[in-house]
Design a protein around this motif. Sequence first.
Motif, mmCIF file in Angstrom:
data_model
loop_
_atom_site.group_PDB
_atom_site.id
_atom_site.type_symbol
_atom_site.label_atom_id
_atom_site.label_comp_id
_atom_site.label_asym_id
_atom_site.label_seq_id
_atom_site.Cartn_x
_atom_site.Cartn_y
_atom_site.Cartn_z
ATOM 1 N N GLY A 143 0.797 -1.297 -0.010
ATOM 2 C CA GLY A 143 -0.354 0.179 -0.475
ATOM 3 C C GLY A 143 0.477 1.013 -0.230
ATOM 4 N N ALA A 144 0.278 2.280 -0.312
ATOM 5 C CA ALA A 144 0.923 3.878 -0.215
ATOM 6 C C ALA A 144 1.774 4.010 1.162
ATOM 7 C CB ALA A 144 -0.527 4.784 -1.126
ATOM 8 N N ARG A 145 0.570 3.763 1.883
ATOM 9 C CA ARG A 145 0.693 3.934 3.210
ATOM 10 C C ARG A 145 2.128 3.480 3.743
ATOM 11 N NH1 ARG A 145 -4.778 2.180 4.842
ATOM 12 N NH2 ARG A 145 -5.211 2.247 3.228
ATOM 13 N N PHE A 148 4.989 6.013 2.795
ATOM 14 C CA PHE A 148 4.609 7.164 3.452
ATOM 15 C C PHE A 148 6.181 6.892 4.475
ATOM 16 C CE2 PHE A 148 0.384 8.010 2.255
ATOM 17 C CZ PHE A 148 0.660 7.977 0.874
ATOM 18 N N HIS A 169 -3.945 12.888 2.885
ATOM 19 C CA HIS A 169 -4.821 12.027 3.229
ATOM 20 C C HIS A 169 -4.921 11.500 5.114
ATOM 21 C CE1 HIS A 169 -5.750 7.591 2.257
ATOM 22 N NE2 HIS A 169 -6.837 7.291 1.993
ATOM 23 N N THR A 171 -3.940 8.713 5.919
ATOM 24 C CA THR A 171 -2.127 7.629 6.301
ATOM 25 C C THR A 171 -1.220 8.806 5.912
ATOM 26 O OG1 THR A 171 -2.650 7.263 4.212
ATOM 27 C CG2 THR A 171 -3.777 5.723 5.118
ATOM 28 N N GLU A 220 0.207 15.663 -2.346
ATOM 29 C CA GLU A 220 -0.099 14.609 -3.689
ATOM 30 C C GLU A 220 -0.429 14.673 -4.418
ATOM 31 O OE1 GLU A 220 -1.314 15.296 -0.009
ATOM 32 O OE2 GLU A 220 -3.147 16.442 -0.572
ATOM 33 N N VAL A 222 -3.001 13.813 -6.653
ATOM 34 C CA VAL A 222 -4.007 14.156 -6.809
ATOM 35 C C VAL A 222 -4.472 13.751 -5.352
ATOM 36 C CG1 VAL A 222 -6.103 12.830 -7.551
ATOM 37 C CG2 VAL A 222 -4.146 12.864 -9.316
ATOM 38 N N TYR A 224 -7.765 13.029 -2.738
ATOM 39 C CA TYR A 224 -8.879 11.855 -2.873
ATOM 40 C C TYR A 224 -10.491 12.668 -1.925
ATOM 41 C CZ TYR A 224 -9.779 12.649 2.669
ATOM 42 O OH TYR A 224 -9.440 13.271 4.107
ATOM 43 N N ASN A 249 3.116 12.335 -2.938
ATOM 44 C CA ASN A 249 1.677 11.273 -3.196
ATOM 45 C C ASN A 249 0.653 10.926 -4.441
ATOM 46 O OD1 ASN A 249 -0.132 9.349 -2.701
ATOM 47 N ND2 ASN A 249 -1.216 10.694 -0.097
ATOM 48 N N ALA A 251 -0.950 8.488 -4.677
ATOM 49 C CA ALA A 251 -2.010 7.256 -4.943
ATOM 50 C C ALA A 251 -3.202 7.473 -5.683
ATOM 51 C CB ALA A 251 -2.614 7.563 -3.572
ATOM 52 N N TYR A 252 -3.270 8.776 -6.336
ATOM 53 C CA TYR A 252 -4.501 7.916 -7.559
ATOM 54 C C TYR A 252 -4.003 8.459 -8.343
ATOM 55 C CZ TYR A 252 -9.522 8.614 -5.244
ATOM 56 O OH TYR A 252 -10.483 7.333 -4.857
ATOM 57 N N HIS A 274 -3.358 -1.147 -5.581
ATOM 58 C CA HIS A 274 -5.147 -1.696 -5.136
ATOM 59 C C HIS A 274 -5.921 0.134 -5.511
ATOM 60 C CE1 HIS A 274 -3.397 -0.682 -1.009
ATOM 61 N NE2 HIS A 274 -4.137 -0.262 -0.750
ATOM 62 N N LYS A 275 -4.975 0.901 -5.862
ATOM 63 C CA LYS A 275 -5.758 2.506 -6.065
ATOM 64 C C LYS A 275 -5.627 2.903 -7.096
ATOM 65 C CE LYS A 275 -8.070 4.866 -3.682
ATOM 66 N NZ LYS A 275 -6.917 6.185 -2.915
ATOM 67 N N SER A 283 -0.762 -3.360 -2.182
ATOM 68 C CA SER A 283 0.215 -3.465 -3.068
ATOM 69 C C SER A 283 0.299 -1.498 -3.423
ATOM 70 C CB SER A 283 -0.246 -4.202 -4.114
ATOM 71 O OG SER A 283 -1.209 -3.866 -4.892
HETATM 72 C C1 LIG Z 1 -6.171 5.861 -1.190
HETATM 73 C C2 LIG Z 1 -4.950 7.176 -0.880
HETATM 74 C C3 LIG Z 1 -4.095 6.300 0.042
HETATM 75 C C4 LIG Z 1 -3.819 5.207 0.991
HETATM 76 O O1 LIG Z 1 -3.422 4.074 -0.203
HETATM 77 P P1 LIG Z 1 -3.175 2.854 0.262
HETATM 78 O O2 LIG Z 1 -2.178 2.685 -0.952
HETATM 79 O O3 LIG Z 1 -4.330 2.175 0.367
HETATM 80 O O4 LIG Z 1 -2.263 2.892 1.046
HETATM 81 C C5 LIG Z 1 -3.101 7.783 0.748
HETATM 82 N N1 LIG Z 1 -2.952 8.747 0.410
HETATM 83 C C6 LIG Z 1 -4.497 9.280 -1.130
HETATM 84 C C7 LIG Z 1 -4.532 11.307 -1.580
HETATM 85 C C8 LIG Z 1 -5.307 8.596 -1.629
HETATM 86 O O5 LIG Z 1 -6.141 8.818 -2.569
#
Ligand SMILES: *Cc1c(COP(=O)(O)O)cnc(C)c1O
Length: 451
Positions: A143-145, A148, A169, A171, A220, A222, A224, A249, A251-252, A274-275, A283
């Motif tokens: 995961g992205a988290r 971080f 986010h 996380t 980020e 983008v 969330y 970040n 993630a998106y 997974h995002k 992942s």
């Molecule tokens: C979904 C999201 C995360 C978390 O991502 P994971 O892969 O589920 O840890 C972090 N930052 C942003 C901006 C997100 O949209």
Amino acid sequence: MDIRVRKIYEALFALEELRELYRHALPTGLDDQEEALFSERIAHLEQLVEALKAGRGTPIKQVTPDLELRTREEEFININPIQAGGRLTLDARKALIAYGDGYSVCDRCLTGRLDEIAQPPIAAFHAELADFVGMDDVRVMPGARRGFQAVTSSLVKSGDVVIVSDLAHYTEFLAVELAGGVIREATSGDEHIITGEAVAEAIDAVTRETGKRPKLIIIELVDYSYGNLHDVAGVGRIAQDYGIPFLCNGAYAVGMMPVNGKEIGADFLVGSGHKGMAAVAPSGILATTAAWSSTIFRGSSIMGDSTGRSFENKEPELLGCTLMGATVLSMMASFPAVKERVQHWDEEVAKSNYFVREFLRIDGNRILSEYPRRHTLSRVDTCASFDHIAKTHKRRGYFLSDDLKKRKIVGEFAGSTRVWKLNTYGLSWARVKYLSAAFLEIAEKYGLKIH
Ligand SMILES: *Cc1c(COP(=O)(O)O)cnc(C)c1O
């Protein structure tokens, strides 16, 4: 319920039952009893194929007695904001079937390091992945988290300040919290867009108040909440000017749109498998520059006091290995499609704008994200339209979910008719047009004006 979809699942399960025989039989072949079972199961499969062809039969509802079948990507259009970019590709689903067993990537592990495994080609994948995101070095993370966390754990000490955005986010917060850091939020303002200047202001304020510079910037690409694109290149320049490491970040973004970490000026680039990369959860990726690689991906230096054992080859921020099975292989199997799809990001944005344009024809509907859209995740406000209907409807806010579900659309926040989000990523034009028409139809049904 779509009987064909249900029969496809049933047939898939029947094939797995056939496969199961081979997991218990002698490697030399089936014995008589197993042969009989084989024939029985083939006959069952043939019946299922007949039922599938005819579109007849009893639809299955369960995987196991306690586990419901999940058919939302087959039977519905799913507009859930977080699920769009993580839908598996066909190849990823095949990889999942073949590599579902626990430590399935470890068959030919020679060095004790996931990123060095040559077969399956995980090492080659890492090299291509670093190139894909414009960075020097990369690791896959749960995961992205966890990306971080690896960075905050390496750079942030107790009391250190980390700059995030006011749209960050949760996380990011938790990763800073675990490291003992302190959060300072840069302001995105009325436009809900973070700029380099906003980050510079936050840095200056921290320096004035504490006499020390922040240790890290996490912004980020983008967010969330709005799906807005932030000026991360501007943030990258500020980070460079102040000499503060910058984690972008993505993630998106990573795996959905073109992202180049070095062009952004990021020291670290995080993506979510997974995002945004059509991979199994959990992942993600953590990419960095040559300058930072040996800090974040340093080898272990701990030693056992009596055995003298040490693990220099293992990377502590990854706790050695991260994605040791179907997660990483789903990511790898999807990777060719992911590399291809980011080239068509403008088409995804065009579909997003088509939807929003149609959606805004409904009197009272508003878009809270930047518009025209530059992303497929959008935040909308229907207080003056659907929420008016909800006030007198016997199902209250759930009327909208009901009406959408009737049209085979799911993924909106059930019961919410005020401010909510949706994502059109990966929907074909036909689906986007169907989706847009469905909202207009529902609006008309309840007498809302259409412009
Ligand atoms: C979904 C999201 C995360 C978390 O991502 P994971 O892969 O589920 O840890 C972090 N930052 C942003 C901006 C997100 O949209």
